[in-house]
Design an enzyme around this catalytic site. Structure first.
Site, PDB file in Angstrom:
ATOM      1  N   CYS A  42       5.620   7.363 -13.052  1.00 40.74           N
ATOM      2  CA  CYS A  42       5.027   6.577 -11.973  1.00 40.74           C
ATOM      3  C   CYS A  42       4.364   5.314 -12.498  1.00 40.74           C
ATOM      4  O   CYS A  42       4.579   4.223 -11.973  1.00 40.74           O
ATOM      5  CB  CYS A  42       4.012   7.420 -11.214  1.00 40.74           C
ATOM      6  SG  CYS A  42       3.238   6.536  -9.841  1.00 40.74           S
ATOM      7  N   CYS A  47       6.683   4.066  -9.749  1.00 33.96           N
ATOM      8  CA  CYS A  47       5.968   3.614  -8.553  1.00 33.96           C
ATOM      9  C   CYS A  47       5.192   2.320  -8.754  1.00 33.96           C
ATOM     10  O   CYS A  47       5.291   1.397  -7.942  1.00 33.96           O
ATOM     11  CB  CYS A  47       4.986   4.689  -8.087  1.00 33.96           C
ATOM     12  SG  CYS A  47       5.527   6.381  -8.319  1.00 33.96           S
ATOM     13  N   LYS A  50       7.319  -0.834  -9.823  1.00 35.35           N
ATOM     14  CA  LYS A  50       8.216  -1.094  -8.691  1.00 35.35           C
ATOM     15  C   LYS A  50       7.468  -1.732  -7.531  1.00 35.35           C
ATOM     16  O   LYS A  50       7.948  -2.695  -6.925  1.00 35.35           O
ATOM     17  CB  LYS A  50       8.865   0.210  -8.247  1.00 35.35           C
ATOM     18  CG  LYS A  50       9.697   0.100  -6.981  1.00 35.35           C
ATOM     19  CD  LYS A  50       9.839   1.466  -6.339  1.00 35.35           C
ATOM     20  CE  LYS A  50       8.518   1.991  -5.815  1.00 35.35           C
ATOM     21  NZ  LYS A  50       8.612   3.377  -5.305  1.00 35.35           N
ATOM     22  N   TYR A 180      15.795   6.535  -2.032  1.00 33.77           N
ATOM     23  CA  TYR A 180      14.713   5.556  -1.886  1.00 33.77           C
ATOM     24  C   TYR A 180      14.650   4.589  -3.060  1.00 33.77           C
ATOM     25  O   TYR A 180      14.328   3.407  -2.869  1.00 33.77           O
ATOM     26  CB  TYR A 180      13.375   6.255  -1.659  1.00 33.77           C
ATOM     27  CG  TYR A 180      12.782   6.944  -2.852  1.00 33.77           C
ATOM     28  CD1 TYR A 180      11.902   6.291  -3.697  1.00 33.77           C
ATOM     29  CD2 TYR A 180      13.100   8.272  -3.134  1.00 33.77           C
ATOM     30  CE1 TYR A 180      11.355   6.923  -4.806  1.00 33.77           C
ATOM     31  CE2 TYR A 180      12.559   8.911  -4.237  1.00 33.77           C
ATOM     32  CZ  TYR A 180      11.696   8.239  -5.063  1.00 33.77           C
ATOM     33  OH  TYR A 180      11.167   8.868  -6.167  1.00 33.77           O
ATOM     34  N   GLU A 184      14.973   0.615  -2.416  1.00 32.50           N
ATOM     35  CA  GLU A 184      13.864  -0.259  -2.794  1.00 32.50           C
ATOM     36  C   GLU A 184      14.314  -1.383  -3.717  1.00 32.50           C
ATOM     37  O   GLU A 184      13.958  -2.552  -3.521  1.00 32.50           O
ATOM     38  CB  GLU A 184      12.762   0.577  -3.451  1.00 32.50           C
ATOM     39  CG  GLU A 184      12.032   1.462  -2.455  1.00 32.50           C
ATOM     40  CD  GLU A 184      11.141   2.498  -3.093  1.00 32.50           C
ATOM     41  OE1 GLU A 184      10.280   3.055  -2.387  1.00 32.50           O
ATOM     42  OE2 GLU A 184      11.300   2.772  -4.305  1.00 32.50           O
ATOM     43  N   HIS A 446      -7.112  -2.884  18.951  1.00 30.80           N
ATOM     44  CA  HIS A 446      -6.225  -3.903  19.514  1.00 30.80           C
ATOM     45  C   HIS A 446      -6.642  -5.298  19.049  1.00 30.80           C
ATOM     46  O   HIS A 446      -7.830  -5.590  18.948  1.00 30.80           O
ATOM     47  CB  HIS A 446      -6.293  -3.836  21.048  1.00 30.80           C
ATOM     48  CG  HIS A 446      -5.386  -4.804  21.725  1.00 30.80           C
ATOM     49  ND1 HIS A 446      -4.017  -4.625  21.780  1.00 30.80           N
ATOM     50  CD2 HIS A 446      -5.651  -5.980  22.352  1.00 30.80           C
ATOM     51  CE1 HIS A 446      -3.485  -5.650  22.425  1.00 30.80           C
ATOM     52  NE2 HIS A 446      -4.455  -6.487  22.786  1.00 30.80           N
ATOM     53  N   GLU A 451      -2.016   0.895  16.819  1.00 29.14           N
ATOM     54  CA  GLU A 451      -2.475   1.373  18.123  1.00 29.14           C
ATOM     55  C   GLU A 451      -1.347   1.990  18.923  1.00 29.14           C
ATOM     56  O   GLU A 451      -1.587   2.799  19.823  1.00 29.14           O
ATOM     57  CB  GLU A 451      -3.099   0.224  18.919  1.00 29.14           C
ATOM     58  CG  GLU A 451      -2.107  -0.815  19.403  1.00 29.14           C
ATOM     59  CD  GLU A 451      -2.768  -1.892  20.256  1.00 29.14           C
ATOM     60  OE1 GLU A 451      -3.356  -1.541  21.298  1.00 29.14           O
ATOM     61  OE2 GLU A 451      -2.686  -3.079  19.881  1.00 29.14           O
TER      62      GLU A 451
END
Length: 457
Positions: A42, A47, A50, A180, A184, A446, A451
């Site tokens: 990682c 991770c 990347k 993934y 990516e 908002h 939301e």
């Protein structure tokens, strides 16, 4: 028998680091062996670097979108070498940081490859020599490694490990695989200016994710100019190195032949524990391996009562936070005398594709397979406010999968900017067993994208 250490950890990745420090906090004498940089996949080649490259590639879109807000158009140029050097500098900083964390925790770091001599003895092999130690408990946390399909010319491809070390940005970039990692890197290279093609064995990217996520991201990739070839016949796939670059040839399921030329081909067809566990001499310790992974119980114990394993080498849920949680649970159980296990249900995850996606809980397909007609879907697709003044047509997807009369939330899915940040918060009510009514009672922030999750009808 007297042992050199209470705990010896093989592998200084996320799981091993977490376990060793937690065990040391309980007063255990701990050592950890690592033959590479400290931090694991990682931090060193996964991770973290990347995500930095994802950030780098996104700036190109911001230059384009800024004109809608009154900023003057510019012709940006990207320096690949500067990016790669900066990323590696950050990786080395993190490597040193993790070493300092071990020192502060009182964990001894031993450089070298740890491998079994017998059930309690470990041999550490390094360029400077060989050392043998004994330990009352041993934890295996060596992770996994990218594996490449057995096709002609596959040796000319690179894996995610080499992606961070390329001296030049490939002008023509082909991704083999639709997981993934492949998705990516396809987005990263496209954002940085490469011509990108993704080659898939199936019909869509991201197998195992919710179908709406798969469809929306794949279409967004195509809209951004990434060419996608589906239904390739792997038996016909071959790669050849030529003076003009790498030539990839294959046929699709309909029998049509295709030829692609590339400066680099990324093999992103999966990761397995086998390359990492083979050098460990597990057979000398009698540790059971099933389907290429170390077999463990719910409390991470192997068939040997004093040998444990966590993380990707067990091939259960191969995510960094899972390995960390498993490592800490192991240490709490064995050294803290607080027995606990980790649930592998409702684990949130993200794909740092472009657009980004994140998810927690069941997909629609998984839910319908279990609950049938009791499943109900709440879903919305819309153009996010940030693109209101731009030419970007990219849409956000928000989706709730609920079940039963009380509409218990089984899954939450999102595609769009900041999906990972939003779904991390959504994971909490899913784990707690929240219902749609709980979401409905929540006042919205908002204007925001998030939301929409509490206003779905």
């Amino acid at each position: 028998m007297t042992f050199d250490y209470d705990l010896f950890v093989i592998g200084a990745g996320s799981g091993g680091l977490a376990a060793s420090k937690r065990a040391a906090s309980y007063g255990a004498k701990v050592a950890i062996a690592e033959s590479d940089l400290v931090g694991g996949t990682c931090v060193i080649r996964g991770c973290v670097p990347k995500k930095l490259m994802v950030y780098a590639s996104q700036f190109a879109h911001w230059y384009e979108d800024a004109t809608g807000y009154g900023w003057s158009a510019v012709e940006p140029e990207h320096d690949w070498s500067k990016l790669i050097n900066a990323v590696q500098t950050e990786v080395m900083r993190l490597n040193k940081l993790h070493i300092s964390f071990l020192e502060k925790a009182g964990v001894e770091l031993i450089s070298g490859l740890g491998r079994f001599v017998d059930e309690h003895r470990i041999e550490i092999v390094s360029p400077s020599g060989t050392r043998e130690v004994t330990a009352r408990y041993i934890l295996i946390a060596v992770g996994g490694e990218a594996v490449r399909p057995d096709v002609p010319g596959i040796e000319h491809t690179i894996t995610s490990r080499e992606m961070f070390l390329l001296k030049e940005r490939p002008q023509r970039f082909v991704v083999l695989g639709g997981g993934y990692i492949g998705v990516e890197f396809a987005g990263i290279l496209k954002g940085l200016g490469s011509e990108v093609t993704q080659v898939l064995r199936g019909d869509r990217i991201l197998r195992g994710f919710d179908s709406d996520i798969r469809d929306q991201i794949q279409q967004a990739m195509v809209d951004r100019g990434i060419a996608v070839h589906t239904h390739i016949d792997v038996a016909t796939l071959q790669i050849e190195k030529t003076n003009a670059g790498l030539r990839m040839q294959f046929k699709t399921a309909d029998g049509v032949a295709h030829e692609l030329m590339a400066d680099a081909i990324l093999s992103a067809t999966g990761r397995k524990p086998k390359p990492q566990i083979e050098p460990l001499n597990l057979e000398l310790a009698g540790v059971e391996v099933v389907n290429g992974a170390i077999a463990v119980t719910a409390d991470h114990c192997t068939n040997q009562p004093h040998i444990y394993a966590v993380g990707d080498c067990t091939d259960r849920v191969n995510l960094t936070p899972v390995a960390i949680a498993e490592g800490r649970a192991f240490a709490d159980t064995v050294f803290g005398h607080q027995p606990r296990t980790i649930s592998h249900r409702n684990i949130p995850s993200a794909v740092f594709s472009q657009p980004e996606a994140a998810t927690v809980g069941m997909t629609e397909e998984e839910a319908r397979a279990v609950y049938g007609d009791r499943v109900k879907i709440y879903r919305a697709r819309f153009r996010p406010m940030i693109y209101s003044l731009t030419d970007c047509t990219e849409k956000v997807l928000v989706k709730l999968v609920v079940e039963g009369e009380d509409e218990r939330i089984l899954g939450v899915h999102m595609v769009g900017k900041d999906a990972a940040e939003i779904i991390q918060g959504m994971a909490i009510p899913v784990v707690m067993g929240a219902t749609k009514a709980d979401f409905d009672r929540t006042i919205a922030i908002h204007p925001s994208t998030a939301e929409e999750f509490v206003t779905l009808r």
